[in-house]
Structure formats: C-alpha cells, structure tokens
Motif scaffolding. Structure first.
Motif, PDB file in Angstrom:
ATOM      1  N   GLU A  22       0.826  -1.211   0.000  1.00 21.78           N
ATOM      2  CA  GLU A  22       0.000   0.000   0.000  1.00 21.78           C
ATOM      3  C   GLU A  22       0.862   1.264   0.000  1.00 21.78           C
ATOM      4  OE1 GLU A  22      -2.380  -3.398   1.682  1.00 21.78           O
ATOM      5  OE2 GLU A  22      -0.327  -2.661   1.944  1.00 21.78           O
ATOM      6  N   ASP A  23       2.008   1.231   0.687  1.00 24.52           N
ATOM      7  CA  ASP A  23       2.904   2.390   0.708  1.00 24.52           C
ATOM      8  C   ASP A  23       3.509   2.631  -0.675  1.00 24.52           C
ATOM      9  OD1 ASP A  23       2.371   2.617   3.417  1.00 24.52           O
ATOM     10  OD2 ASP A  23       4.336   1.863   4.063  1.00 24.52           O
ATOM     11  N   VAL A  24       3.955   1.561  -1.325  1.00 24.18           N
ATOM     12  CA  VAL A  24       4.523   1.692  -2.668  1.00 24.18           C
ATOM     13  C   VAL A  24       3.470   2.235  -3.627  1.00 24.18           C
ATOM     14  CG1 VAL A  24       5.559   0.459  -4.632  1.00 24.18           C
ATOM     15  CG2 VAL A  24       6.231  -0.130  -2.279  1.00 24.18           C
ATOM     16  N   ALA A  25       2.255   1.724  -3.520  1.00 22.10           N
ATOM     17  CA  ALA A  25       1.173   2.188  -4.401  1.00 22.10           C
ATOM     18  C   ALA A  25       0.924   3.684  -4.213  1.00 22.10           C
ATOM     19  CB  ALA A  25      -0.105   1.393  -4.121  1.00 22.10           C
ATOM     20  N   ARG A  26       0.865   4.115  -2.978  1.00 20.39           N
ATOM     21  CA  ARG A  26       0.608   5.537  -2.688  1.00 20.39           C
ATOM     22  C   ARG A  26       1.773   6.401  -3.198  1.00 20.39           C
ATOM     23  NH1 ARG A  26      -0.595   4.750   1.994  1.00 20.39           N
ATOM     24  NH2 ARG A  26       1.413   5.033   3.002  1.00 20.39           N
ATOM     25  N   GLU A  27       3.010   5.979  -2.911  1.00 22.32           N
ATOM     26  CA  GLU A  27       4.185   6.757  -3.316  1.00 22.32           C
ATOM     27  C   GLU A  27       4.313   6.864  -4.834  1.00 22.32           C
ATOM     28  OE1 GLU A  27       7.286   4.586  -1.342  1.00 22.32           O
ATOM     29  OE2 GLU A  27       6.603   5.251   0.650  1.00 22.32           O
ATOM     30  N   ARG A  28       3.948   5.800  -5.533  1.00 22.85           N
ATOM     31  CA  ARG A  28       4.132   5.773  -6.989  1.00 22.85           C
ATOM     32  C   ARG A  28       2.855   6.099  -7.765  1.00 22.85           C
ATOM     33  NH1 ARG A  28       8.891   3.278  -9.033  1.00 22.85           N
ATOM     34  NH2 ARG A  28      10.351   3.051  -7.325  1.00 22.85           N
ATOM     35  N   LYS A  29       1.790   6.361  -7.007  1.00 26.25           N
ATOM     36  CA  LYS A  29       0.505   6.738  -7.619  1.00 26.25           C
ATOM     37  C   LYS A  29      -0.011   5.672  -8.585  1.00 26.25           C
ATOM     38  CE  LYS A  29       1.190  11.720  -7.031  1.00 26.25           C
ATOM     39  NZ  LYS A  29       2.038  11.613  -5.895  1.00 26.25           N
ATOM     40  N   VAL A  30       0.053   4.419  -8.101  1.00 26.73           N
ATOM     41  CA  VAL A  30      -0.483   3.281  -8.833  1.00 26.73           C
ATOM     42  C   VAL A  30      -1.388   2.509  -7.886  1.00 26.73           C
ATOM     43  CG1 VAL A  30       1.514   3.108 -10.387  1.00 26.73           C
ATOM     44  CG2 VAL A  30       1.479   1.770  -8.267  1.00 26.73           C
ATOM     45  N   THR A  31      -2.079   1.518  -8.392  1.00 26.59           N
ATOM     46  CA  THR A  31      -2.931   0.704  -7.533  1.00 26.59           C
ATOM     47  C   THR A  31      -2.103  -0.352  -6.803  1.00 26.59           C
ATOM     48  OG1 THR A  31      -3.378  -0.946  -9.228  1.00 26.59           O
ATOM     49  CG2 THR A  31      -4.902   0.960  -9.118  1.00 26.59           C
ATOM     50  N   PRO A  32      -2.598  -0.811  -5.664  1.00 23.26           N
ATOM     51  CA  PRO A  32      -1.935  -1.939  -5.018  1.00 23.26           C
ATOM     52  C   PRO A  32      -1.849  -3.161  -5.937  1.00 23.26           C
ATOM     53  CG  PRO A  32      -3.345  -0.834  -3.446  1.00 23.26           C
ATOM     54  CD  PRO A  32      -3.639  -0.226  -4.805  1.00 23.26           C
ATOM     55  N   ARG A  33      -2.858  -3.357  -6.764  1.00 27.48           N
ATOM     56  CA  ARG A  33      -2.798  -4.489  -7.702  1.00 27.48           C
ATOM     57  C   ARG A  33      -1.585  -4.368  -8.618  1.00 27.48           C
ATOM     58  NH1 ARG A  33      -7.522  -7.275 -11.402  1.00 27.48           N
ATOM     59  NH2 ARG A  33      -6.146  -8.839 -12.335  1.00 27.48           N
ATOM     60  N   ALA A  34      -1.304  -3.163  -9.101  1.00 25.70           N
ATOM     61  CA  ALA A  34      -0.144  -2.961  -9.967  1.00 25.70           C
ATOM     62  C   ALA A  34       1.140  -3.313  -9.231  1.00 25.70           C
ATOM     63  CB  ALA A  34      -0.098  -1.520 -10.478  1.00 25.70           C
ATOM     64  N   VAL A  35       1.204  -2.964  -7.952  1.00 30.34           N
ATOM     65  CA  VAL A  35       2.394  -3.274  -7.158  1.00 30.34           C
ATOM     66  C   VAL A  35       2.538  -4.789  -6.996  1.00 30.34           C
ATOM     67  CG1 VAL A  35       3.522  -2.982  -4.915  1.00 30.34           C
ATOM     68  CG2 VAL A  35       2.306  -1.054  -5.962  1.00 30.34           C
ATOM     69  N   ILE A  36       1.445  -5.462  -6.661  1.00 32.84           N
ATOM     70  CA  ILE A  36       1.487  -6.926  -6.512  1.00 32.84           C
ATOM     71  C   ILE A  36       1.930  -7.571  -7.821  1.00 32.84           C
ATOM     72  CG2 ILE A  36       0.037  -8.985  -6.253  1.00 32.84           C
ATOM     73  CD1 ILE A  36      -1.568  -7.402  -4.135  1.00 32.84           C
ATOM     74  N   GLU A  37       1.351  -7.128  -8.917  1.00 31.02           N
ATOM     75  CA  GLU A  37       1.677  -7.724 -10.217  1.00 31.02           C
ATOM     76  C   GLU A  37       3.095  -7.387 -10.666  1.00 31.02           C
ATOM     77  OE1 GLU A  37      -1.656  -6.582 -12.676  1.00 31.02           O
ATOM     78  OE2 GLU A  37      -2.838  -8.282 -11.945  1.00 31.02           O
ATOM     79  N   ALA A  38       3.725  -6.375 -10.035  1.00 31.05           N
ATOM     80  CA  ALA A  38       5.107  -6.020 -10.364  1.00 31.05           C
ATOM     81  C   ALA A  38       6.118  -6.853  -9.578  1.00 31.05           C
ATOM     82  CB  ALA A  38       5.339  -4.532 -10.101  1.00 31.05           C
ATOM     83  N   LEU A  39       5.644  -7.623  -8.593  1.00 28.17           N
ATOM     84  CA  LEU A  39       6.555  -8.514  -7.876  1.00 28.17           C
ATOM     85  C   LEU A  39       7.136  -9.536  -8.849  1.00 28.17           C
ATOM     86  CD1 LEU A  39       4.452  -9.175  -4.654  1.00 28.17           C
ATOM     87  CD2 LEU A  39       6.786  -8.267  -4.695  1.00 28.17           C
ATOM     88  N   PRO A  40       8.306 -10.075  -8.540  1.00 32.78           N
ATOM     89  CA  PRO A  40       8.846 -11.147  -9.402  1.00 32.78           C
ATOM     90  C   PRO A  40       7.807 -12.263  -9.575  1.00 32.78           C
ATOM     91  CG  PRO A  40      10.499 -10.417  -7.844  1.00 32.78           C
ATOM     92  CD  PRO A  40       9.205  -9.741  -7.445  1.00 32.78           C
ATOM     93  N   SER A  41       7.719 -12.808 -10.767  1.00 30.23           N
ATOM     94  CA  SER A  41       6.682 -13.805 -11.069  1.00 30.23           C
ATOM     95  C   SER A  41       6.767 -15.034 -10.173  1.00 30.23           C
ATOM     96  CB  SER A  41       6.732 -14.207 -12.542  1.00 30.23           C
ATOM     97  OG  SER A  41       7.991 -14.773 -12.836  1.00 30.23           O
TER      98      SER A  41
END
Length: 171
Positions: A22-41
């Motif tokens: 949630e912190d990464v999403a807020r800082e980068r102005k993206v959704t939490p889903r985008a952050v989760i999907e950006a994790l290594p596969s």
C-alpha cells in the motif's frame, strides 16, 4: 501505466520485494494491484475474483490465520479462524455471531493474488482479495507456528488453492 514506469516498478519490487504494498502504491501513484503484479513472477500468482466464495470457504478450514485490512487511516489485524460464509442478499456473509463476522461485497472482487515473499526478515504467504478498482479489500496470511515459521499445513493448503484458482486465470 507507461512501459517505462512499469519497468521501473518491476525493478523496484525485485529489489524490495518486502516493501509494504500500500505504501509503494501511494508513493508511486499506482494501484496496489499494480504493485502486486510487479513482484517477481516467482512470488505471485493471480486468479479471478469469481472464486471469492470458494477461496473463503477453503480458508475457513485452515484454522488460525491473520486477516488484515489496511486503509489510509488504520491497519486492522484479526488473528483467529475465519468463519465459513455464504452468499445472500448481495453479500458474502461470515456466519458467526462473535469474533470475526460481517458482510463482504464479494462481487467487487476482481482478482485473488497469492503472494509468497520475504517480509521483515521472514517468509510470508498471503491471499490478497483485490477489488475492481485495483485496491486490496483484505489479505489473509498463512499462520505461524510456535517457532514463528509458516504453518506447513496451511502453506500446503495455500499453495493448493493458488494452483486451483490461478490456473484458471484472472480478469
């Protein structure tokens, strides 16, 4: 999201897989889903939100877990068994009178993300219930034993559930 922004987010999450989503999403102005999907596969699998009720019924049989709701204003944590539930009157209703109970808007669930990653020096595993806006409705974490290791029985159930749901794809 621009491809350069996505590449940057993926690189950041590869270097910082334990970052608070949630912190990464807020800082980068993206959704939490985008952050989760950006994790290594190797750390995340995603399935469709239509499996909400089936996932919740499975989780109800796991025993003691930790359910977390993280908002901008608070982080609520419940440790205990998630009760069984059923769909009725437009909600998935958790069916117990005390402890964790309530009414969940299951139809807003767009995806289930199964995440295994390091967090605060330990391996963690959780199911993120992701809403139609890309936010996280709540997360259910695999429990820990008396040595603070992930419970092997729950981790096996988590992986089996991920295998079933993620194999069917996500919206």
């Amino acid at each position: 999201m621009l491809s350069t922004d996505l590449a940057d987010l993926r690189a950041y999450m590869a270097d910082n897989p334990g970052a608070v989503i949630e912190d990464v999403a807020r800082e980068r102005k993206v959704t939490p889903r985008a952050v989760i999907e950006a994790l290594p596969s190797s750390m995340v699998r995603v399935g469709g939100g239509e499996h909400f009720a089936a996932a919740m019924q499975d989780i109800a049989a796991w025993g003691e877990v930790t359910l977390i709701v993280h908002t901008d204003d608070a982080i609520f944590e419940f440790t205990g068994a998630v009760p069984a539930g059923e769909v009725g009157r437009g909600y998935f209703n958790l069916m117990q009178p005390k402890g964790l109970h309530g009414h969940l808007r299951h139809e807003r669930c767009a995806a289930l993300a199964f995440v295994e990653r390091p967090f605060m020096g330990k391996t963690s595993a959780f199911v993120a219930f992701v809403n139609a806006d890309g936010g996280i409705m709540f997360k259910v974490f695999v429990g820990r034993d008396e040595t603070r290791a992930l419970r092997a029985d729950q981790l096996a159930r988590f992986r089996q559930l991920a295998d079933r749901i993620a194999a069917q794809g996500a919206a």
